[in-house]
Design a protein around this motif. Structure first.
Motif, PDB file in Angstrom:
ATOM      1  N   GLY A 111      -1.093   0.977  -4.812  1.00 46.69           N
ATOM      2  CA  GLY A 111       0.095   0.461  -4.511  1.00 46.69           C
ATOM      3  C   GLY A 111       0.047  -1.135  -4.288  1.00 46.69           C
ATOM      4  O   GLY A 111       1.060  -1.727  -4.483  1.00 46.69           O
ATOM      5  N   ASP A 112      -1.121  -1.531  -4.079  1.00 43.65           N
ATOM      6  CA  ASP A 112      -1.328  -3.098  -4.062  1.00 43.65           C
ATOM      7  C   ASP A 112      -1.291  -3.659  -5.396  1.00 43.65           C
ATOM      8  O   ASP A 112      -1.374  -5.012  -5.361  1.00 43.65           O
ATOM      9  CB  ASP A 112      -2.729  -3.299  -3.330  1.00 43.65           C
ATOM     10  CG  ASP A 112      -2.670  -3.164  -1.521  1.00 43.65           C
ATOM     11  OD1 ASP A 112      -1.547  -2.906  -1.155  1.00 43.65           O
ATOM     12  OD2 ASP A 112      -3.424  -2.725  -1.039  1.00 43.65           O
ATOM     13  N   SER A 113      -1.615  -3.065  -6.475  1.00 42.13           N
ATOM     14  CA  SER A 113      -1.566  -3.614  -7.870  1.00 42.13           C
ATOM     15  C   SER A 113      -0.218  -4.343  -8.003  1.00 42.13           C
ATOM     16  O   SER A 113       0.788  -3.932  -7.773  1.00 42.13           O
ATOM     17  CB  SER A 113      -1.852  -2.478  -8.601  1.00 42.13           C
ATOM     18  OG  SER A 113      -2.951  -2.058  -8.613  1.00 42.13           O
ATOM     19  N   GLY A 114      -0.544  -5.604  -8.617  1.00 42.05           N
ATOM     20  CA  GLY A 114       0.739  -6.429  -8.868  1.00 42.05           C
ATOM     21  C   GLY A 114       0.878  -7.585  -7.823  1.00 42.05           C
ATOM     22  O   GLY A 114       1.877  -8.449  -8.013  1.00 42.05           O
ATOM     23  N   GLY A 115       0.383  -7.460  -6.757  1.00 45.60           N
ATOM     24  CA  GLY A 115       0.521  -8.299  -5.504  1.00 45.60           C
ATOM     25  C   GLY A 115      -0.289  -9.432  -5.794  1.00 45.60           C
ATOM     26  O   GLY A 115      -1.462  -9.566  -6.455  1.00 45.60           O
ATOM     27  N   PRO A 116       0.217 -10.583  -5.195  1.00 46.39           N
ATOM     28  CA  PRO A 116      -0.305 -11.861  -5.472  1.00 46.39           C
ATOM     29  C   PRO A 116      -1.677 -12.368  -4.440  1.00 46.39           C
ATOM     30  O   PRO A 116      -1.614 -11.529  -3.519  1.00 46.39           O
ATOM     31  CB  PRO A 116       0.779 -12.978  -4.978  1.00 46.39           C
ATOM     32  CG  PRO A 116       1.465 -12.258  -3.870  1.00 46.39           C
ATOM     33  CD  PRO A 116       1.452 -10.886  -4.465  1.00 46.39           C
ATOM     34  N   LEU A 117      -2.477 -13.049  -5.031  1.00 46.27           N
ATOM     35  CA  LEU A 117      -3.738 -13.316  -4.246  1.00 46.27           C
ATOM     36  C   LEU A 117      -3.627 -14.861  -4.206  1.00 46.27           C
ATOM     37  O   LEU A 117      -3.696 -15.500  -5.268  1.00 46.27           O
ATOM     38  CB  LEU A 117      -5.087 -12.885  -5.034  1.00 46.27           C
ATOM     39  CG  LEU A 117      -6.513 -13.192  -4.643  1.00 46.27           C
ATOM     40  CD1 LEU A 117      -6.468 -12.477  -3.176  1.00 46.27           C
ATOM     41  CD2 LEU A 117      -7.414 -12.966  -5.322  1.00 46.27           C
ATOM     42  N   SER A 145       0.763  -1.269   0.172  1.00 47.21           N
ATOM     43  CA  SER A 145       0.003   0.019   0.134  1.00 47.21           C
ATOM     44  C   SER A 145       0.815   1.255  -0.098  1.00 47.21           C
ATOM     45  O   SER A 145       1.516   1.346   0.725  1.00 47.21           O
ATOM     46  CB  SER A 145      -0.883  -0.238   1.322  1.00 47.21           C
ATOM     47  OG  SER A 145      -1.690  -1.365   1.258  1.00 47.21           O
ATOM     48  N   GLY A 146       0.451   2.332  -0.810  1.00 48.92           N
ATOM     49  CA  GLY A 146       1.248   3.511  -0.817  1.00 48.92           C
ATOM     50  C   GLY A 146       2.688   3.351  -1.681  1.00 48.92           C
ATOM     51  O   GLY A 146       3.254   4.295  -1.858  1.00 48.92           O
ATOM     52  N   GLY A 147       2.796   2.174  -2.051  1.00 45.57           N
ATOM     53  CA  GLY A 147       4.147   1.798  -3.049  1.00 45.57           C
ATOM     54  C   GLY A 147       5.060   1.045  -2.219  1.00 45.57           C
ATOM     55  O   GLY A 147       5.001   0.915  -0.951  1.00 45.57           O
ATOM     56  N   TYR A 148       5.968   0.520  -2.988  1.00 43.86           N
ATOM     57  CA  TYR A 148       6.976  -0.293  -2.275  1.00 43.86           C
ATOM     58  C   TYR A 148       8.100   0.524  -1.685  1.00 43.86           C
ATOM     59  O   TYR A 148       8.694   1.500  -2.182  1.00 43.86           O
ATOM     60  CB  TYR A 148       7.667  -1.257  -3.447  1.00 43.86           C
ATOM     61  CG  TYR A 148       8.962  -2.155  -3.013  1.00 43.86           C
ATOM     62  CD1 TYR A 148       9.055  -3.085  -2.443  1.00 43.86           C
ATOM     63  CD2 TYR A 148      10.088  -1.574  -3.335  1.00 43.86           C
ATOM     64  CE1 TYR A 148       9.731  -3.833  -2.054  1.00 43.86           C
ATOM     65  CE2 TYR A 148      11.243  -2.261  -2.830  1.00 43.86           C
ATOM     66  CZ  TYR A 148      11.123  -3.470  -2.365  1.00 43.86           C
ATOM     67  OH  TYR A 148      12.142  -4.115  -1.850  1.00 43.86           O
ATOM     68  N   ALA A 193       5.654  -6.494   2.839  1.00 49.97           N
ATOM     69  CA  ALA A 193       4.334  -6.489   2.071  1.00 49.97           C
ATOM     70  C   ALA A 193       3.251  -6.714   3.271  1.00 49.97           C
ATOM     71  O   ALA A 193       3.447  -7.291   4.395  1.00 49.97           O
ATOM     72  CB  ALA A 193       4.102  -7.474   1.063  1.00 49.97           C
ATOM     73  N   VAL A 194       2.059  -6.085   2.903  1.00 47.49           N
ATOM     74  CA  VAL A 194       0.879  -6.219   4.109  1.00 47.49           C
ATOM     75  C   VAL A 194       0.115  -7.609   3.419  1.00 47.49           C
ATOM     76  O   VAL A 194      -0.164  -7.955   2.479  1.00 47.49           O
ATOM     77  CB  VAL A 194       0.021  -4.761   3.947  1.00 47.49           C
ATOM     78  CG1 VAL A 194      -1.174  -5.073   4.630  1.00 47.49           C
ATOM     79  CG2 VAL A 194       0.680  -3.762   4.329  1.00 47.49           C
ATOM     80  N   LEU A 195      -0.194  -8.061   4.661  1.00 45.07           N
ATOM     81  CA  LEU A 195      -1.267  -9.409   4.312  1.00 45.07           C
ATOM     82  C   LEU A 195      -2.638  -9.066   4.587  1.00 45.07           C
ATOM     83  O   LEU A 195      -2.761  -8.595   5.834  1.00 45.07           O
ATOM     84  CB  LEU A 195      -0.677 -10.515   5.208  1.00 45.07           C
ATOM     85  CG  LEU A 195      -1.615 -11.788   5.146  1.00 45.07           C
ATOM     86  CD1 LEU A 195      -1.528 -12.500   3.774  1.00 45.07           C
ATOM     87  CD2 LEU A 195      -1.197 -12.674   6.143  1.00 45.07           C
ATOM     88  N   ARG A 196      -3.351  -9.430   3.748  1.00 43.61           N
ATOM     89  CA  ARG A 196      -4.864  -9.141   4.084  1.00 43.61           C
ATOM     90  C   ARG A 196      -5.808 -10.310   3.589  1.00 43.61           C
ATOM     91  O   ARG A 196      -5.310 -11.188   2.862  1.00 43.61           O
ATOM     92  CB  ARG A 196      -5.446  -7.923   3.386  1.00 43.61           C
ATOM     93  CG  ARG A 196      -4.697  -6.623   3.555  1.00 43.61           C
ATOM     94  CD  ARG A 196      -5.466  -5.360   2.891  1.00 43.61           C
ATOM     95  NE  ARG A 196      -4.936  -4.260   3.174  1.00 43.61           N
ATOM     96  CZ  ARG A 196      -4.021  -3.579   2.485  1.00 43.61           C
ATOM     97  NH1 ARG A 196      -3.573  -4.270   1.114  1.00 43.61           N
ATOM     98  NH2 ARG A 196      -3.426  -2.451   2.947  1.00 43.61           N
ATOM     99  N   SER A 197      -6.937 -10.403   4.354  1.00 40.17           N
ATOM    100  CA  SER A 197      -7.683 -11.499   4.176  1.00 40.17           C
ATOM    101  C   SER A 197      -8.941 -11.015   3.480  1.00 40.17           C
ATOM    102  O   SER A 197      -9.551  -9.938   3.764  1.00 40.17           O
ATOM    103  CB  SER A 197      -7.804 -12.539   5.255  1.00 40.17           C
ATOM    104  OG  SER A 197      -8.535 -11.769   6.360  1.00 40.17           O
TER     105      SER A 197
END
Length: 68
Positions: free
Chosen positions: A40-46, A6-9, A15-19
């Protein structure tokens, strides 16, 4: 489970973990989730609960059901 920056690397911040859960798919095949996303979360894995990659964060909106 979703990972993002979030907000960029930032090199010194993990990294922040969300559920959340899968709410379905759009007509164009995008996976819709309730994982709270921020710019900023774009590109992160799910991942699913088996640890398998099931998607890549690509789009967030103000409403939680508009995250893809």
């Amino acid at each position: 489970l979703m990972l993002g920056h979030s907000g960029g690397y930032l090199e010194d911040r993990p990294a922040v973990l969300r559920s959340g859960f899968v709410r379905g798919y759009t007509a164009t095949g995008f996976l819709r989730t309730t994982c709270t996303m921020m710019p900023g979360d774009s590109g992160g894995p799910l991942f699913n609960l088996n640890g398998e990659l099931i998607g890549i964060n690509s789009y967030c909106w103000e409403k939680e059901y508009e995250n893809y």
